[in-house]
Design a protein around this motif. Structure first.
Motif, mmCIF file in Angstrom:
data_model
loop_
_atom_site.group_PDB
_atom_site.id
_atom_site.type_symbol
_atom_site.label_atom_id
_atom_site.label_comp_id
_atom_site.label_asym_id
_atom_site.label_seq_id
_atom_site.Cartn_x
_atom_site.Cartn_y
_atom_site.Cartn_z
ATOM 1 N N PRO A 47 10.272 2.028 -10.476
ATOM 2 C CA PRO A 47 10.780 3.354 -10.848
ATOM 3 C C PRO A 47 10.577 4.372 -9.725
ATOM 4 O O PRO A 47 9.542 4.385 -9.082
ATOM 5 C CB PRO A 47 9.958 3.727 -12.086
ATOM 6 C CG PRO A 47 8.823 2.780 -12.138
ATOM 7 C CD PRO A 47 9.130 1.604 -11.300
ATOM 8 N N VAL A 48 11.595 5.177 -9.486
ATOM 9 C CA VAL A 48 11.538 6.167 -8.407
ATOM 10 C C VAL A 48 11.452 7.555 -9.022
ATOM 11 O O VAL A 48 12.262 7.917 -9.879
ATOM 12 C CB VAL A 48 12.793 6.045 -7.506
ATOM 13 C CG1 VAL A 48 12.787 7.143 -6.443
ATOM 14 C CG2 VAL A 48 12.868 4.665 -6.877
ATOM 15 N N GLU A 49 10.434 8.305 -8.596
ATOM 16 C CA GLU A 49 10.260 9.663 -9.130
ATOM 17 C C GLU A 49 10.894 10.724 -8.243
ATOM 18 O O GLU A 49 11.314 11.766 -8.700
ATOM 19 C CB GLU A 49 8.774 10.005 -9.249
ATOM 20 C CG GLU A 49 8.027 9.164 -10.251
ATOM 21 C CD GLU A 49 6.781 8.569 -9.633
ATOM 22 O OE1 GLU A 49 6.107 9.268 -8.844
ATOM 23 O OE2 GLU A 49 6.492 7.379 -9.910
ATOM 24 N N GLU A 50 10.867 10.454 -6.914
ATOM 25 C CA GLU A 50 11.339 11.479 -5.981
ATOM 26 C C GLU A 50 12.195 10.876 -4.879
ATOM 27 O O GLU A 50 11.862 9.831 -4.320
ATOM 28 C CB GLU A 50 10.128 12.197 -5.349
ATOM 29 C CG GLU A 50 10.533 13.361 -4.456
ATOM 30 C CD GLU A 50 9.339 14.087 -3.835
ATOM 31 O OE1 GLU A 50 8.193 13.711 -4.151
ATOM 32 O OE2 GLU A 50 9.569 15.010 -3.039
ATOM 33 N N VAL A 51 13.292 11.555 -4.586
ATOM 34 C CA VAL A 51 14.119 11.201 -3.428
ATOM 35 C C VAL A 51 14.059 12.382 -2.468
ATOM 36 O O VAL A 51 14.418 13.501 -2.824
ATOM 37 C CB VAL A 51 15.578 10.901 -3.837
ATOM 38 C CG1 VAL A 51 16.469 10.820 -2.604
ATOM 39 C CG2 VAL A 51 15.667 9.606 -4.638
ATOM 40 N N ILE A 52 13.549 12.135 -1.251
ATOM 41 C CA ILE A 52 13.463 13.196 -0.236
ATOM 42 C C ILE A 52 14.631 13.032 0.725
ATOM 43 O O ILE A 52 14.767 11.993 1.372
ATOM 44 C CB ILE A 52 12.141 13.104 0.561
ATOM 45 C CG1 ILE A 52 10.927 13.120 -0.391
ATOM 46 C CG2 ILE A 52 12.045 14.225 1.580
ATOM 47 C CD1 ILE A 52 9.595 12.892 0.316
ATOM 48 N N LYS A 96 0.808 -1.213 0.000
ATOM 49 C CA LYS A 96 0.000 0.000 0.000
ATOM 50 C C LYS A 96 0.844 1.267 0.000
ATOM 51 O O LYS A 96 0.324 2.360 -0.170
ATOM 52 C CB LYS A 96 -0.908 0.024 1.236
ATOM 53 C CG LYS A 96 -2.061 -0.952 1.145
ATOM 54 C CD LYS A 96 -3.013 -0.753 2.317
ATOM 55 C CE LYS A 96 -4.005 -1.892 2.404
ATOM 56 N NZ LYS A 96 -4.409 -2.136 3.787
ATOM 57 N N ARG A 97 2.138 1.112 0.243
ATOM 58 C CA ARG A 97 2.986 2.307 0.293
ATOM 59 C C ARG A 97 3.561 2.589 -1.079
ATOM 60 O O ARG A 97 3.890 1.682 -1.835
ATOM 61 C CB ARG A 97 4.094 2.124 1.332
ATOM 62 C CG ARG A 97 3.504 1.965 2.747
ATOM 63 C CD ARG A 97 4.586 1.898 3.785
ATOM 64 N NE ARG A 97 5.248 3.174 3.934
ATOM 65 C CZ ARG A 97 5.320 3.857 5.084
ATOM 66 N NH1 ARG A 97 4.763 3.381 6.174
ATOM 67 N NH2 ARG A 97 5.946 5.008 5.137
ATOM 68 N N LYS A 98 3.702 3.867 -1.376
ATOM 69 C CA LYS A 98 4.227 4.292 -2.673
ATOM 70 C C LYS A 98 5.654 3.800 -2.873
ATOM 71 O O LYS A 98 6.503 3.982 -2.017
ATOM 72 C CB LYS A 98 4.247 5.826 -2.739
ATOM 73 C CG LYS A 98 2.913 6.440 -3.082
ATOM 74 C CD LYS A 98 3.120 7.907 -3.437
ATOM 75 C CE LYS A 98 2.235 8.773 -2.573
ATOM 76 N NZ LYS A 98 2.597 10.163 -2.505
ATOM 77 N N THR A 99 5.905 3.205 -4.028
ATOM 78 C CA THR A 99 7.264 2.760 -4.311
ATOM 79 C C THR A 99 8.069 3.871 -4.991
ATOM 80 O O THR A 99 9.288 3.825 -5.006
ATOM 81 C CB THR A 99 7.252 1.531 -5.242
ATOM 82 O OG1 THR A 99 6.473 1.876 -6.401
ATOM 83 C CG2 THR A 99 6.642 0.336 -4.553
ATOM 84 N N GLY A 100 7.368 4.867 -5.507
ATOM 85 C CA GLY A 100 8.042 5.897 -6.298
ATOM 86 C C GLY A 100 8.724 6.990 -5.493
ATOM 87 O O GLY A 100 9.393 7.852 -6.060
#
Lengths: 201, 201
Positions: free
Chosen positions: B138-143, B77-81
């Protein structure tokens, strides 16, 4: 909140139950332990298990001990004629640290406290009288070293009254101004006591 | 000073080695445990042993976990991106408590710190790059959520520079005036940062 390690969570919960340890300190301790060697953590865990398994009460004085009688009661070099009466076994440790007292102890295991339903029979007063009645080890002096609060005072008075029937000298440790302080910082009760208990110079 | 119980003494010594626990607190804890039930103490001891035995690192994000991958990495349920990069696994707990972030984590296990001889290869930067290179997720954002100290800043800059080569949006959490405080009590560095990072109202 998603917990990634139930085991870590459980350790934190258990540690947080210790006195003076909140959730934050428990977390810090758990994380610290995670970084320690296996051996270090096993040693700690074992020392706690042994604490419950091996520690007994001395059948003579009532202090915490590994062997009965305790090392103080079985020490032939210590005076048998003087018994220092204290509330809890940790008081024995505190007094021993001063190296001032070379007699024996008697741990009451509490104080008389009617509000908490603790009467004279609930603390080890009977055992003290039995020691005084024992002719093998005659006792000349009983030093009362209870805490200077209402319960400690009441218990001291009670014991003192009982001991009037015994051929023994009852004394109490001096209560007054602590060393290395200034009068300015002393509470009134202590100051009154210090005046009432003044000694000649 | 005569010690009446070596076992008690050993437990106190072991407890005094814990962070934030001096000899006095160790004594208080040991005495507290003595008064607890056997079961209670065994549960505590066992939880510490299990802590060392069962806790592992998640092979994906590097956090502390009982099962690999951890419950966050395996939670569909957690975003992978979105990946939040933190210094230590306890930061994961801290962020999870806010219920604000629903993506994945990446625990570096430290920061670049030349003074302590910790270089980029000593923390889990390579593993982060591998995750970004993995086309399955696929990763869109790295915080970046590192501590706002010199090492945290340097590490953030280093990672940001590396990630220029990747098709990913790099952000960082906001640093500024904490909520519920007064400007009067804020240090200059924080205040300067709050001005530099001001946003339109």
């Amino acid at each position: 909140m998603q917990i990634t390690s139930e085991v870590l969570e459980r350790a934190i919960e258990e540690l947080a139950k210790l006195p003076g340890t909140g959730r934050k300190s428990a977390q810090r301790i758990a994380i610290h332990l995670l970084k320690q060697s296996d051996e270090r953590v096993l040693t700690l865990a074992d020392s706690l298990v042994q604490l419950k398994k091996s520690v007994k009460r001395c059948s003579v004085c009532g202090t915490i001990t590994d062997e009965d009688p305790c090392s103080i009661c079985s020490n032939q070099k210590r005076k048998t004629g003087v018994i220092c009466v204290v509330e809890e076994f940790q008081d024995v440790y505190i007094i021993e640290k001063t190296n001032e007292f070379r007699g024996r102890y008697h741990v009451l295991g509490g104080t008389i406290s009617p509000l908490d339903n603790i009467g004279p029979d609930d603390i080890r007063i009977k055992e003290l009288l039995e020691r005084l009645a024992n002719d093998d080890e005659p006792v000349e002096e009983v030093i009362l070293a209870l805490n200077p609060d209402a319960e400690g005072e009441a218990t001291s008075y009670y014991i003192n009254k009982l001991l009037l029937n015994y051929d023994v000298n009852v004394t109490r440790i001096a209560y007054g101004i602590p060393m290395g302080t200034e009068l300015e910082f002393i509470d009134e009760a202590t100051l009154s006591r210090a005046f009432a208990s003044r000694t000649s110079f």
